[in-house]
Design a protein around this motif. Structure first.
Motif, PDB file in Angstrom:
ATOM      1  N   GLY A   1       3.931 -11.788   3.496  1.00 32.07           N
ATOM      2  CA  GLY A   1       2.481 -11.830   3.409  1.00 32.07           C
ATOM      3  C   GLY A   1       1.815 -10.583   3.942  1.00 32.07           C
ATOM      4  N   ARG A   2       2.578  -9.737   4.621  1.00 30.14           N
ATOM      5  CA  ARG A   2       2.000  -8.509   5.194  1.00 30.14           C
ATOM      6  C   ARG A   2       2.241  -7.325   4.266  1.00 30.14           C
ATOM      7  NH1 ARG A   2       4.661  -4.707   8.741  1.00 30.14           N
ATOM      8  NH2 ARG A   2       3.148  -3.205   9.531  1.00 30.14           N
ATOM      9  N   VAL A   3       1.172  -6.647   3.886  1.00 29.21           N
ATOM     10  CA  VAL A   3       1.259  -5.443   3.072  1.00 29.21           C
ATOM     11  C   VAL A   3       1.363  -4.238   4.000  1.00 29.21           C
ATOM     12  CG1 VAL A   3       0.071  -3.975   1.409  1.00 29.21           C
ATOM     13  CG2 VAL A   3      -0.010  -6.455   1.154  1.00 29.21           C
ATOM     14  N   VAL A   4       2.428  -3.471   3.845  1.00 29.00           N
ATOM     15  CA  VAL A   4       2.632  -2.304   4.708  1.00 29.00           C
ATOM     16  C   VAL A   4       1.727  -1.165   4.274  1.00 29.00           C
ATOM     17  CG1 VAL A   4       4.335  -0.672   5.589  1.00 29.00           C
ATOM     18  CG2 VAL A   4       5.018  -3.015   5.057  1.00 29.00           C
ATOM     19  N   PHE A   5       1.710  -0.882   2.964  1.00 30.81           N
ATOM     20  CA  PHE A   5       0.824   0.147   2.444  1.00 30.81           C
ATOM     21  C   PHE A   5       0.655  -0.050   0.943  1.00 30.81           C
ATOM     22  CE2 PHE A   5       5.075   2.076   2.895  1.00 30.81           C
ATOM     23  CZ  PHE A   5       5.373   2.344   1.570  1.00 30.81           C
ATOM     24  N   SER A   6      -0.313   0.663   0.407  1.00 33.64           N
ATOM     25  CA  SER A   6      -0.633   0.590  -1.015  1.00 33.64           C
ATOM     26  C   SER A   6      -0.484   1.973  -1.636  1.00 33.64           C
ATOM     27  CB  SER A   6      -2.066   0.075  -1.200  1.00 33.64           C
ATOM     28  OG  SER A   6      -2.493   0.258  -2.537  1.00 33.64           O
ATOM     29  N   LEU A   7       0.062   2.015  -2.854  1.00 30.10           N
ATOM     30  CA  LEU A   7       0.223   3.263  -3.598  1.00 30.10           C
ATOM     31  C   LEU A   7      -0.710   3.203  -4.809  1.00 30.10           C
ATOM     32  CD1 LEU A   7       4.141   3.305  -3.606  1.00 30.10           C
ATOM     33  CD2 LEU A   7       2.598   4.190  -1.852  1.00 30.10           C
ATOM     34  N   GLN A   8      -1.564   4.188  -4.959  1.00 30.32           N
ATOM     35  CA  GLN A   8      -2.554   4.194  -6.023  1.00 30.32           C
ATOM     36  C   GLN A   8      -2.038   4.925  -7.262  1.00 30.32           C
ATOM     37  OE1 GLN A   8      -5.746   2.868  -6.174  1.00 30.32           O
ATOM     38  NE2 GLN A   8      -5.350   1.791  -4.261  1.00 30.32           N
ATOM     39  N   ARG A   9      -2.176   4.295  -8.415  1.00 32.63           N
ATOM     40  CA  ARG A   9      -1.851   4.904  -9.703  1.00 32.63           C
ATOM     41  C   ARG A   9      -2.868   4.415 -10.727  1.00 32.63           C
ATOM     42  NH1 ARG A   9       3.298   1.387 -12.060  1.00 32.63           N
ATOM     43  NH2 ARG A   9       2.362  -0.672 -11.695  1.00 32.63           N
ATOM     44  N   ASN A  10      -3.010   5.144 -11.795  1.00 33.65           N
ATOM     45  CA  ASN A  10      -3.991   4.794 -12.818  1.00 33.65           C
ATOM     46  C   ASN A  10      -3.318   3.938 -13.888  1.00 33.65           C
ATOM     47  OD1 ASN A  10      -6.116   4.649 -14.578  1.00 33.65           O
ATOM     48  ND2 ASN A  10      -5.952   6.759 -15.302  1.00 33.65           N
ATOM     49  N   VAL A  11      -3.583   2.637 -13.890  1.00 27.38           N
ATOM     50  CA  VAL A  11      -3.021   1.711 -14.878  1.00 27.38           C
ATOM     51  C   VAL A  11      -4.163   0.975 -15.546  1.00 27.38           C
ATOM     52  CG1 VAL A  11      -1.524  -0.271 -15.270  1.00 27.38           C
ATOM     53  CG2 VAL A  11      -0.871   1.457 -13.598  1.00 27.38           C
ATOM     54  N   ALA A  12      -4.499   1.381 -16.779  1.00 27.59           N
ATOM     55  CA  ALA A  12      -5.598   0.773 -17.507  1.00 27.59           C
ATOM     56  C   ALA A  12      -5.089   0.096 -18.773  1.00 27.59           C
ATOM     57  CB  ALA A  12      -6.655   1.829 -17.847  1.00 27.59           C
ATOM     58  N   THR A  13      -3.912  -0.504 -18.700  1.00 27.49           N
ATOM     59  CA  THR A  13      -3.300  -1.128 -19.870  1.00 27.49           C
ATOM     60  C   THR A  13      -2.566  -2.389 -19.453  1.00 27.49           C
ATOM     61  OG1 THR A  13      -1.606  -0.829 -21.582  1.00 27.49           O
ATOM     62  CG2 THR A  13      -1.298   0.379 -19.539  1.00 27.49           C
ATOM     63  N   ASN A  14      -2.422  -3.303 -20.416  1.00 34.13           N
ATOM     64  CA  ASN A  14      -1.620  -4.507 -20.170  1.00 34.13           C
ATOM     65  C   ASN A  14      -0.136  -4.225 -20.258  1.00 34.13           C
ATOM     66  OD1 ASN A  14      -3.638  -6.444 -19.676  1.00 34.13           O
ATOM     67  ND2 ASN A  14      -4.087  -6.599 -21.851  1.00 34.13           N
ATOM     68  N   GLN A  15       0.222  -3.058 -20.747  1.00 36.05           N
ATOM     69  CA  GLN A  15       1.622  -2.723 -20.914  1.00 36.05           C
ATOM     70  C   GLN A  15       2.316  -2.625 -19.555  1.00 36.05           C
ATOM     71  OE1 GLN A  15       2.129   0.804 -23.206  1.00 36.05           O
ATOM     72  NE2 GLN A  15       4.358   0.702 -23.258  1.00 36.05           N
ATOM     73  N   ARG A  16       3.589  -2.956 -19.535  1.00 37.18           N
ATOM     74  CA  ARG A  16       4.369  -2.864 -18.302  1.00 37.18           C
ATOM     75  C   ARG A  16       4.587  -1.402 -17.937  1.00 37.18           C
ATOM     76  NH1 ARG A  16       8.123  -6.981 -16.681  1.00 37.18           N
ATOM     77  NH2 ARG A  16       8.084  -7.705 -18.840  1.00 37.18           N
ATOM     78  N   ILE A  17       4.167  -1.012 -16.743  1.00 42.05           N
ATOM     79  CA  ILE A  17       4.371   0.350 -16.246  1.00 42.05           C
ATOM     80  C   ILE A  17       5.416   0.272 -15.131  1.00 42.05           C
ATOM     81  CG2 ILE A  17       3.321   2.406 -15.265  1.00 42.05           C
ATOM     82  CD1 ILE A  17       2.219   1.766 -17.977  1.00 42.05           C
ATOM     83  N   TYR A  18       6.599   0.808 -15.414  1.00 42.40           N
ATOM     84  CA  TYR A  18       7.698   0.709 -14.456  1.00 42.40           C
ATOM     85  C   TYR A  18       7.528   1.711 -13.310  1.00 42.40           C
ATOM     86  CZ  TYR A  18      10.318  -2.064 -17.893  1.00 42.40           C
ATOM     87  OH  TYR A  18      10.739  -3.047 -18.763  1.00 42.40           O
ATOM     88  N   PHE A  19       8.183   1.430 -12.210  1.00 39.11           N
ATOM     89  CA  PHE A  19       8.355   2.401 -11.129  1.00 39.11           C
ATOM     90  C   PHE A  19       9.785   2.273 -10.623  1.00 39.11           C
ATOM     91  CE2 PHE A  19       6.068  -1.370  -9.620  1.00 39.11           C
ATOM     92  CZ  PHE A  19       6.904  -1.871  -8.648  1.00 39.11           C
ATOM     93  N   ASP A  20      10.254   3.283  -9.893  1.00 36.14           N
ATOM     94  CA  ASP A  20      11.656   3.292  -9.465  1.00 36.14           C
ATOM     95  C   ASP A  20      11.773   4.061  -8.160  1.00 36.14           C
ATOM     96  OD1 ASP A  20      14.317   2.685  -9.565  1.00 36.14           O
ATOM     97  OD2 ASP A  20      14.840   4.133 -11.125  1.00 36.14           O
ATOM     98  N   MET A  21      12.909   3.874  -7.483  1.00 38.97           N
ATOM     99  CA  MET A  21      13.199   4.580  -6.230  1.00 38.97           C
ATOM    100  C   MET A  21      14.506   5.341  -6.363  1.00 38.97           C
ATOM    101  SD  MET A  21      12.220   1.800  -3.250  1.00 38.97           S
ATOM    102  CE  MET A  21      11.825   3.103  -2.070  1.00 38.97           C
TER     103      MET A  21
END
Length: 552
Positions: free
Chosen positions: A408-428
């Motif tokens: 339930g605790r959010v450590v931090f937030s990463l901002q990106r521009n997502v203006a679509t319903n399409q799945r936008i992947y991320f990876d490490m």
């Protein structure tokens, strides 16, 4: 697993009456008898020169002889790991030797597995390269171990990566054939893409990458095309996949109004199918897929339900795990799944904007994270140590980092521009120190996840690097499992007029199908492409003329 089960409901070509195989083995189908002199298991020519291990459609005998003739004298990738020909060991010695050979490629150097991922895999220690008296690596050794040499390049995310090669002509034959993501194989030998024409394409990693001949790279062409019958909802690799073991080379995909198909990644054929049925005994399509880390089970997401199939038992038998009971729990379509690398825990994201944590043993709910996302959750990712969970949603500018030691605790937030319903992947990356994500403007952002905001609250974490990967939406990003390579895919549905849009309900039910409101400006041209980039310290950007010409 019986071969007859592999053909049911999905067009698999197995014959009935086959004996069931031992539990825990991946799905298999009857394989053709190889031409004389070719060892299918190792992908090597038994008597003469090396034989390419690359995945490809089945060859005729004449085509195979020609390929062998051309391959004479050439060194195949991973040649440093293939032992010289010796007398064939017998019994347990042979099993042990083959197992060690596979481990080196599947996990890469220094790979460590969590105890619950199976007993089976001993750790492999990479051999140290010999050095000359001057402290420099011998040129002969470098030629013998190109992949190891590339691995030793210093990874650097402080500057834009170097473009190597890609594929865009493949997606220009049909209008609006945009990509929907890309995923490296677990052994790093090839990359898989999904596109709007409902075809999964498999690309081998070019041999020039291993030998440093980057100036000789040309546009990539797929070696396999696997066509589904309708919109592809999700796809995933078998986690123990190794190109040295053809029986482990397979992947699963799910599409609208179809069962879950298991595809042979060597020949592009359907090996088996898993057929989930609903309470009306109607075939239901899975909206999300994920193998367990040990590969023994396949989890499939449905509306308020997760169904679990045994990998070695295709067909309709499965375990049902509802995510909502007596109006309590996680509702909505389970849109994405992820497994903790070190704990018996899996996470489910849903289009109801919630994320739930469950026990792998029996599906017992462990925690339901607060609904912080503005849209339905479309991607989940655990950190390598299993302590953190990253979540992202549709039309949502945030990737949230959750501390699972304090749910339930959010450590931090990463901002990106997502203006679509399409799945936008991320990876490490494999160390877990960097997270990468694209956005709808074609930018890729890199964050140093070790640089946590000082207060420890859910503050915004600033990116370490921005770079323009594509001209259009960068929806897919995948970091190579052990080499400093980055694969990205681009494209989105284009809307020529303001009235050309689909309903929100349709987009929610189709998962990947709708992009309402994702219209691009009229002056933005489509960019549907796969790109491979190299991110190493001190790299000089290679000319991108070939890519630019393809884009224009």
């Amino acid at each position: 697993m019986s071969a007859s089960a592999g053909g049911g409901g999905g067009g698999g070509g197995g014959e009935s009456g086959q004996d069931t195989e031992a539990d825990g083995e991946p799905p298999q189908s009857a394989r053709p008898v190889p031409p004389e002199g070719v060892d299918v298991e190792l992908g090597e020519r038994a008597e003469e020169g090396g034989f390419p291990y690359a995945k490809r459609p089945r060859m005729t005998e004449d085509e195979l002889d020609l390929a062998l003739e051309r391959a004479d004298g050439q060194e195949p990738p991973f040649a440093e790991e293939v032992r010289p020909a010796q007398e064939e060991p017998l019994g347990e010695e042979r099993d042990q030797e083959e197992e060690e050979l596979v481990v080196v490629v599947v996990g890469g150097p220094g790979d460590e597995e969590c105890p619950h991922n199976g007993d089976g895999v001993p750790e492999a220690t990479p051999e140290q390269s010999e050095e000359t008296p001057d402290g420099e690596q011998d040129a002969g050794d470098l030629a013998e171990s190109p992949s190891e040499a590339v691995q030793q390049l210093g990874v650097d995310f402080s500057q834009p990566p170097q473009y190597l090669t890609g594929s865009c002509a493949e997606y220009s034959h049909l209008p609006e054939n945009y990509l929907k993501g890309c995923k490296w194989a677990p052994d790093g030998s090839c990359v898989l893409t999904n596109s709007a024409d409902n075809v999964l394409r498999l690309y081998n990693l070019p041999a020039e990458v291993y030998s440093y001949d980057w100036d000789l790279l040309t546009e990539m062409s797929p070696v396999l095309r696997m066509a589904e019958g309708d919109t592809i909802y999700d796809y995933c690799w078998y986690p123990k996949m190794s190109s040295l073991d053809p029986e482990s080379c397979f992947l699963a995909s799910s599409s609208r109004d179809n069962p879950v198909h298991v595809w042979d990644a060597f020949y592009g054929e359907v090996r088996a199918s898993y057929r989930p049925y609903n309470h009306l005994d109607e075939l239901a399509a899975a909206h999300s897929l994920c193998f367990t880390p040990d590969g023994t089970r396949l989890y499939c997401g449905f509306d308020k339900t997760v169904r679990v199939f045994h990998t070695d038992r295709p067909g309709r038998d499965c375990e049902e795990r509802p995510t909502i009971v007596k109006k309590q729990g996680q509702g909505g379509i389970i849109s994405c799944l992820a497994f903790s690398p070190c704990l018996e825990v899996y996470a489910c994201g849903s289009y109801s904007r919630t994320v739930g944590l469950y026990s792998c043993q029996d599906g017992t709910p462990l925690a339901l994270l607060p609904a912080r996302h503005r849209g339905g959750v479309t991607h989940l990712l655990f950190s390598p140590d299993g302590n953190y969970l990253y979540t992202g949603g549709r039309k949502d500018p945030e990737v949230l980092c959750w501390d699972l030691r304090d749910p339930g605790r959010v450590v931090f937030s990463l901002q990106r521009n997502v203006a679509t319903n399409q799945r936008i992947y991320f990876d490490m990356d494999r160390s877990g120190g960097y997270l990468l994500s694209g956005d709808t403007e074609g930018l890729v952002s890199v964050w140093d996840t070790q640089t946590v905001p000082p207060s420890g609250s859910d503050e915004l974490l600033q990116p370490l690097l921005h770079f323009q990967a594509h001209r259009d939406c960068t929806n897919g990003i995948s970091v190579h499992p052990y080499m400093p390579l980055l694969a990205t895919s681009s494209g989105q549905r284009q809307f020529p007029g303001p009235g050309d849009s689909s309903s929100e309900g349709d987009s929610a039910s189709d998962g990947e199908g709708g992009d309402k409101g994702a219209a691009s400006p009229a002056d933005v041209r489509p960019d549907n492409a796969l790109s491979l980039c190299l991110h190493v310290a001190g790299s000089t950007p290679r000319s991108t003329v070939g890519r630019d010409q393809c884009l224009h």
